[in-house]
Design an enzyme around this catalytic site. Structure first.
Site, mmCIF file in Angstrom:
data_model
loop_
_atom_site.group_PDB
_atom_site.id
_atom_site.type_symbol
_atom_site.label_atom_id
_atom_site.label_comp_id
_atom_site.label_asym_id
_atom_site.label_seq_id
_atom_site.Cartn_x
_atom_site.Cartn_y
_atom_site.Cartn_z
ATOM 1 N N GLY A 1 44.744 21.851 31.154
ATOM 2 C CA GLY A 1 43.574 21.953 31.866
ATOM 3 C C GLY A 1 42.760 20.618 31.235
ATOM 4 O O GLY A 1 42.761 20.247 30.192
ATOM 5 N N ARG B 1 50.666 20.979 33.445
ATOM 6 C CA ARG B 1 51.373 22.046 32.882
ATOM 7 C C ARG B 1 52.784 21.784 33.077
ATOM 8 O O ARG B 1 53.380 21.428 34.273
ATOM 9 C CB ARG B 1 50.996 23.543 33.120
ATOM 10 C CG ARG B 1 49.252 23.702 32.699
ATOM 11 C CD ARG B 1 48.788 25.178 33.023
ATOM 12 N NE ARG B 1 47.615 25.640 32.309
ATOM 13 C CZ ARG B 1 46.437 24.900 32.781
ATOM 14 N NH1 ARG B 1 46.307 24.277 34.034
ATOM 15 N NH2 ARG B 1 45.492 25.358 32.118
ATOM 16 N N ASP C 1 36.574 25.948 26.957
ATOM 17 C CA ASP C 1 36.555 27.458 26.720
ATOM 18 C C ASP C 1 36.058 27.527 25.125
ATOM 19 O O ASP C 1 35.653 28.707 24.870
ATOM 20 C CB ASP C 1 38.047 28.096 26.754
ATOM 21 C CG ASP C 1 38.378 28.166 28.374
ATOM 22 O OD1 ASP C 1 37.421 27.617 29.253
ATOM 23 O OD2 ASP C 1 39.521 28.372 28.274
ATOM 24 N N ASP D 1 37.670 28.102 22.787
ATOM 25 C CA ASP D 1 38.548 29.481 22.298
ATOM 26 C C ASP D 1 39.697 29.194 21.055
ATOM 27 O O ASP D 1 40.347 29.798 20.751
ATOM 28 C CB ASP D 1 39.381 30.085 23.293
ATOM 29 C CG ASP D 1 40.387 29.128 24.367
ATOM 30 O OD1 ASP D 1 40.283 27.812 23.923
ATOM 31 O OD2 ASP D 1 41.101 29.689 25.034
ATOM 32 N N GLY E 1 36.039 30.401 30.539
ATOM 33 C CA GLY E 1 35.852 30.765 29.174
ATOM 34 C C GLY E 1 37.240 31.630 28.749
ATOM 35 O O GLY E 1 37.101 32.002 27.578
ATOM 36 N N HIS F 1 12.619 37.451 38.602
ATOM 37 C CA HIS F 1 14.006 37.074 38.774
ATOM 38 C C HIS F 1 14.906 37.333 37.465
ATOM 39 O O HIS F 1 14.495 37.711 36.562
ATOM 40 C CB HIS F 1 14.163 35.853 39.195
ATOM 41 C CG HIS F 1 13.784 34.844 37.966
ATOM 42 N ND1 HIS F 1 12.607 34.516 37.809
ATOM 43 C CD2 HIS F 1 14.678 34.135 37.271
ATOM 44 C CE1 HIS F 1 12.640 33.719 36.598
ATOM 45 N NE2 HIS F 1 13.972 33.550 36.313
ATOM 46 N N GLU G 1 34.412 34.521 32.584
ATOM 47 C CA GLU G 1 35.516 35.055 33.309
ATOM 48 C C GLU G 1 36.490 35.841 32.600
ATOM 49 O O GLU G 1 37.270 36.811 33.217
ATOM 50 C CB GLU G 1 36.209 33.825 33.827
ATOM 51 C CG GLU G 1 36.867 32.900 32.742
ATOM 52 C CD GLU G 1 37.702 31.866 33.287
ATOM 53 O OE1 GLU G 1 38.063 31.578 34.419
ATOM 54 O OE2 GLU G 1 38.249 30.769 32.400
ATOM 55 N N ARG H 1 22.880 38.177 44.079
ATOM 56 C CA ARG H 1 23.783 37.075 44.805
ATOM 57 C C ARG H 1 24.849 36.722 43.700
ATOM 58 O O ARG H 1 24.303 36.200 42.497
ATOM 59 C CB ARG H 1 23.058 36.061 45.154
ATOM 60 C CG ARG H 1 22.138 36.341 46.416
ATOM 61 C CD ARG H 1 23.097 36.661 47.628
ATOM 62 N NE ARG H 1 22.266 37.243 48.789
ATOM 63 C CZ ARG H 1 21.449 36.299 49.841
ATOM 64 N NH1 ARG H 1 22.037 35.218 49.557
ATOM 65 N NH2 ARG H 1 20.841 36.596 50.844
ATOM 66 N N HIS I 1 35.764 25.361 38.495
ATOM 67 C CA HIS I 1 35.959 24.106 38.154
ATOM 68 C C HIS I 1 34.839 23.013 37.979
ATOM 69 O O HIS I 1 35.225 22.118 37.404
ATOM 70 C CB HIS I 1 37.145 23.687 38.857
ATOM 71 C CG HIS I 1 38.497 24.246 38.591
ATOM 72 N ND1 HIS I 1 38.858 25.610 39.119
ATOM 73 C CD2 HIS I 1 39.477 24.138 37.657
ATOM 74 C CE1 HIS I 1 39.994 25.963 38.665
ATOM 75 N NE2 HIS I 1 40.321 25.373 37.800
#
Length: 381
Positions: free
Chosen positions: A16, A110, A166, A168, A209, A258, A265, A302, A308
């Site tokens: 990515g 990839r 991410d 990670d 993430g 609010h 994700e 909402r 992306h």
């Protein structure tokens, strides 16, 4: 036939895209040409471009000569314009004006074929035939795994560069692209919050993430989002989601008008869900707020999956600076005969080369927990 008087260094971007890849490409090329007098070859479309170039040559001497002629005949922007040229001799002009641009001018992809040992052998053979002394791989976890395999299976110097929004990769404090993605998320929250305030709404925004919640938690701290839910908290159940809804409702009874909820994700659910987490959370929240006797039955929830959007945009100064530091360390390692293969990493604010497969920084997990606590204390109403 020697392609260059000095053995070149090759660079590719894989997996990515991430902001900062272009800034790194500019830095690795300019340092090679200006400081070290070493040519740099850009490989189009990551491992896929390398594999396609290797297949075209396929060990044939005449095809290898044709490829070398193509590289020297169409350097820089001329080679980049030709979509069928997979290896380009980079020059000053080809990396001019790209530092702040998102994505990568070399392209990224990839390549499942690269999992096959025989495919990697053909790629290694091609690089050796071109006289390449080192390959620099810019990308995330999967890309760096490919780099590790090349390091194990060849005599080439292989340097990995972490680039993933991410964040990670636990051996480095930051990867390229993270700072820009956080800025983009803050920008998104700033826009959603206007509508949330105007209509007394709960906005549930899903961030990228994967298995890491770093992107979401950093964006929550920087944007003032009222709630952040990350994979590290474990699977969400109906009970835990209702508890989050109850927390929002309680804050609204105390005057909050609010709520912005960030959910990474990679958050999982028990029982498992096939829909995006933002929509699952929306349904549970809406049902809770509209229950009989609830104080805010007209409260709307909402959801939005930011997707992306987070990968693109103008690269931040922080990522541009980190890219330059990574490039400088990559060159130091490449030219040091006593240095070994490895990955550039930011550890304790110092850039260094760490070995492939190095252990995680234990401070990363501690720091994440501290950020979660800090956010809770800042966002409570």
């Amino acid at each position: 036939m020697n392609l260059f008087p000095e053995s070149p260094v090759a660079v590719l971007c894989s997996g990515g895209d991430a902001p900062g890849m272009n800034a790194f490409l500019r830095a690795i090329v300019r340092l090679g040409l200006n400081r070290h007098k070493v040519p740099v070859l850009g490989i189009r479309d990551g491992y896929r471009g390398l594999v396609r170039a290797a297949k075209m040559v396929n060990g044939d001497a005449e095809e290898l000569v044709r490829l070398k002629q193509e590289i020297t005949a169409q350097p820089g922007n001329r080679g980049l314009i030709d979509a069928q040229q997979f290896i380009i001799q980079m020059d000053h002009a080809s990396v001019s004006g790209i530092m702040g641009k998102g994505g990568t001018i070399l392209g990224s992809a990839r390549c499942l074929d690269f999992h096959k040992p025989e495919v990697r052998r053909s790629a290694i053979q091609l690089l050796e035939s071109l006289g390449v002394k080192a390959l620099v791989v810019v990308g995330g976890d999967g890309s760096l795994t490919g780099a590790r395999l090349l390091a194990e299976e060849s005599s080439l110097r292989i340097i990995g560069v972490p680039a993933t929004i991410d964040n990670d990769l636990q051996f480095t404090e930051m990867a390229l692209g993270v700072d820009t993605a956080v800025h983009t998320l803050v920008w998104a929250v700033d826009h959603f919050i206007d509508t949330a305030r105007s209509h007394r709404r709960v906005m549930v925004l899903e961030t990228m993430g994967r298995e890491s919640g770093d992107l979401a938690r950093m964006a929550a701290l920087a944007s003032g989002a009222e709630m952040v839910i990350t994979p590290e908290s474990g699977p969400l159940t109906e009970k835990s989601m209702r508890a989050y809804a109850e927390e929002i409702e309680g804050a609204m009874t105390r005057g909050r008008g609010h709520a912005i909820v960030l959910i990474a994700e990679g958050v999982t659910f028990d029982p498992p869900q096939t829909r995006n987490g933002a929509y699952v959370l929306r349904d549970v929240f809406q049902k809770y707020f509209q229950r009989e006797g609830a104080p805010f039955q007209d409260l709307e929830v909402r959801p939005s999956v930011l997707g992306h959007l987070q990968r693109g945009g103008h690269t931040t100064p922080g990522d541009c600076i980190l890219a330059a530091r990574f490039a400088e360390e990559a060159w130091r390692s490449i030219l040091d005969s006593n240095s070994k293969n490895g990955i550039t990493a930011l550890q304790y604010n110092k850039v260094q080369i760490v070995p492939f497969g190095c252990p995680d920084l234990p401070e990363r997990a501690v720091h994440s927990q501290a950020m979660d606590q800090l956010h809770d204390d800042l966002s409570s109403w």
